[in-house]
Write an enzyme that holds these catalytic residues in place. Structure first.
Site, PDB file in Angstrom:
ATOM      1  N   GLY A  17       0.834  -1.197   0.000  1.00 12.76           N
ATOM      2  CA  GLY A  17       0.000   0.000   0.000  1.00 12.76           C
ATOM      3  C   GLY A  17       0.864   1.239   0.000  1.00 12.76           C
ATOM      4  N   VAL A  24       3.179   1.174   3.022  1.00 14.95           N
ATOM      5  CA  VAL A  24       2.909   0.005   3.863  1.00 14.95           C
ATOM      6  C   VAL A  24       3.543  -1.221   3.216  1.00 14.95           C
ATOM      7  CG1 VAL A  24       1.148  -1.424   4.966  1.00 14.95           C
ATOM      8  CG2 VAL A  24       0.747   1.030   4.649  1.00 14.95           C
ATOM      9  N   LYS A  38       4.181   0.147   8.405  1.00 15.34           N
ATOM     10  CA  LYS A  38       3.904   1.430   7.766  1.00 15.34           C
ATOM     11  C   LYS A  38       5.094   2.349   8.000  1.00 15.34           C
ATOM     12  CE  LYS A  38       0.237   4.912   7.453  1.00 15.34           C
ATOM     13  NZ  LYS A  38      -1.134   5.238   7.919  1.00 15.34           N
ATOM     14  N   ASP A 132     -12.242   7.978   9.204  1.00 15.82           N
ATOM     15  CA  ASP A 132     -12.140   7.638   7.780  1.00 15.82           C
ATOM     16  C   ASP A 132     -12.680   6.227   7.524  1.00 15.82           C
ATOM     17  OD1 ASP A 132     -11.660   8.004   5.104  1.00 15.82           O
ATOM     18  OD2 ASP A 132      -9.484   7.732   5.225  1.00 15.82           O
TER      19      ASP A 132
END
Length: 274
Positions: A17, A24, A38, A132
């Site tokens: 990611g 990530v 991360k 989120d």
């Protein structure tokens, strides 16, 4: 085979990611377990605001203990390369899954909605706001959702730097009060839960697609498309999408209502429904 990079005590296996501030990696720990690492982007390592944001993410996620939220395992925000280590969650982001295989239906939708409500209830019980909740931040394996990415999460009571015109989060799933620059509350996350469940049920963002301005306008006007969302889920989604945050139910209440109303969808999750 010695080409893998290391970060702290973790062997980085590959990128899974990337966002505007961090990458990530799938990684392996010293016990041979897969984890998600991360790492702050190199150009932001010397930026206090970016490092502080990573520290807040780590602090918020550390407070949450839930079967449906990715666990924080480790992290070093003061390292030369700041990073946090999280539970690796196998599965597929909800958005990708629905795009590839179509919307959820029947008992699967009910179980998904209830478990995502339980995830959010556990976040709120820990005094944290996710801010989120959206299809990109829900990983699904079977009908089991796991909430990830506390990158803009806040611990309740902390100062929130949000002002009118500054959109923080995934716009199509944001509560109207956040679009107007108000403070986030647990009710804001509940609104995003409802919008995400509606997407899971229909394959469509409930406030439509298109320009940011158009989507935000429809959210503010309450112009929602719930066609195809079955009962009893639809009724609960409508309650959670109410314009007034004070009129929305809590995530814990929603989980309990789904357990009571949807008949055989309770599975083995009764313990946290109340």
């Amino acid at each position: 085979m010695g080409t893998h990079r290391r970060l702290g005590g973790y062997r980085l296996l590959g990128e899974i990611g990337r966002g505007s501030t961090a990458v990530v990696h799938l990684a392996m720990d010293a016990q041979g377990r897969e984890v998600a690492v991360k790492e702050l982007c190199p150009e932001l390592v010397g930026v206090p605001e970016a490092v502080g944001r990573l520290a807040r993410e780590m602090s918020a996620q550390a407070r949450v203990n839930s079967a449906y939220v990715a666990s924080l395992l480790d992290g070093r925000v003061t390292a030369e390369r700041p990073y946090v280590v999280m539970q690796y969650v196998p599965g597929c982001p909800l958005g990708d899954l629905v795009s590839a295989y179509g919307p959820f239906a029947g008992e699967r939708l009910g179980r998904f909605a209830r478990r995502l409500a339980l995830a959010l209830a556990d976040v709120h019980d820990a005094g944290v706001l996710h801010r989120d909740v959206a299809p990109g931040n829900v990983i699904v394996l079977g009908d089991r959702p796991t909430l990830i990415d506390f990158g803009i999460a806040h611990e309740a009571g902390m100062e929130q730097i949000t002002r009118r015109g500054m959109v923080v989060g995934t716009p199509a799933y944001l509560a109207p009060e956040l679009i107007e620059g108000e403070r986030a509350t647990p009710a804001s996350d509940v609104f995003s839960w409802a919008a995400t469940v509606a997407f899971a049920a229909t394959g469509r963002p409930p406030f439509g697609r298109g320009s940011l301005h158009g989507v935000c306008f429809r959210i503010l006007r309450g112009e929602v498309d719930l066609e195809g969302v079955p009962e009893p889920v639809a009724g609960l989604v409508r309650r959670a999408l109410r314009r007034d945050p004070a009129a929305r139910p809590t995530a814990r209440w929603l989980a309990g209502a789904l357990a009571q109303r949807a008949g055989g969808i309770t599975g083995g999750d009764r313990g946290r429904a109340a």
